[in-house]
Design an enzyme around this catalytic site. Sequence first.
Site, PDB file in Angstrom:
ATOM      1  CG  ASP A 295      -2.087  -0.881   1.269  1.00  0.00           C
ATOM      2  OD1 ASP A 295      -2.352  -1.440   0.227  1.00  0.00           O
ATOM      3  OD2 ASP A 295      -2.489  -1.576   2.233  1.00  0.00           O
TER       4      ASP A 295
ATOM      5  CG  ASP B  15      -6.316  -1.691  -1.366  1.00  0.00           C
ATOM      6  OD1 ASP B  15      -6.471  -2.882  -1.544  1.00  0.00           O
ATOM      7  OD2 ASP B  15      -5.624  -0.972  -0.929  1.00  0.00           O
TER       8      ASP B  15
END
Length: 156
Positions: free
Chosen positions: A117, A136
């Site tokens: 991330d 995501d």
Amino acid sequence: MTTVFWAGFWTFLLDQASKYFVVHFLDLRVRGEIDVLPPFINLRMAWNTGINFGLFADNGDVARWFLIGMAFVICAAVLFWVHKDRPGRLGLISAGLLIGGALGNVVDRFLYGAVADFLNMTCCGISNPYAFNVADITIFIGAFGLVLWGGPQKAT
């Protein structure tokens, strides 16, 4: 089903290319953070071993393999659903977005043991400690799109 394939393919490719660029080319794994458009858009390296917001991150390899398995089950269920109920074009694209994003995060778990991330967004004086990635975003948009357009296509 070719619509699902191509939407998933390009989603997966965009996700993996963005992660490779940020993690390896920009060397965010070492640098840790890069301010892009502060305070709104920043790159902050975060290795997520759990699910959303790092939930269940302390369960190690058990959680890793469970989440990989769950991603495959969810992808198979979505494929079965759109094959059986055959939504319209937007529903098929949504399914591809969800599947491509899920498989992008699966590859991260295989390669790194965690999901890479790196996107961090802050607005309006609220400091956001969480990071996310392209997968995501597409998983969220795909799931929302399936809610809106996932039903069988109506005859006109």
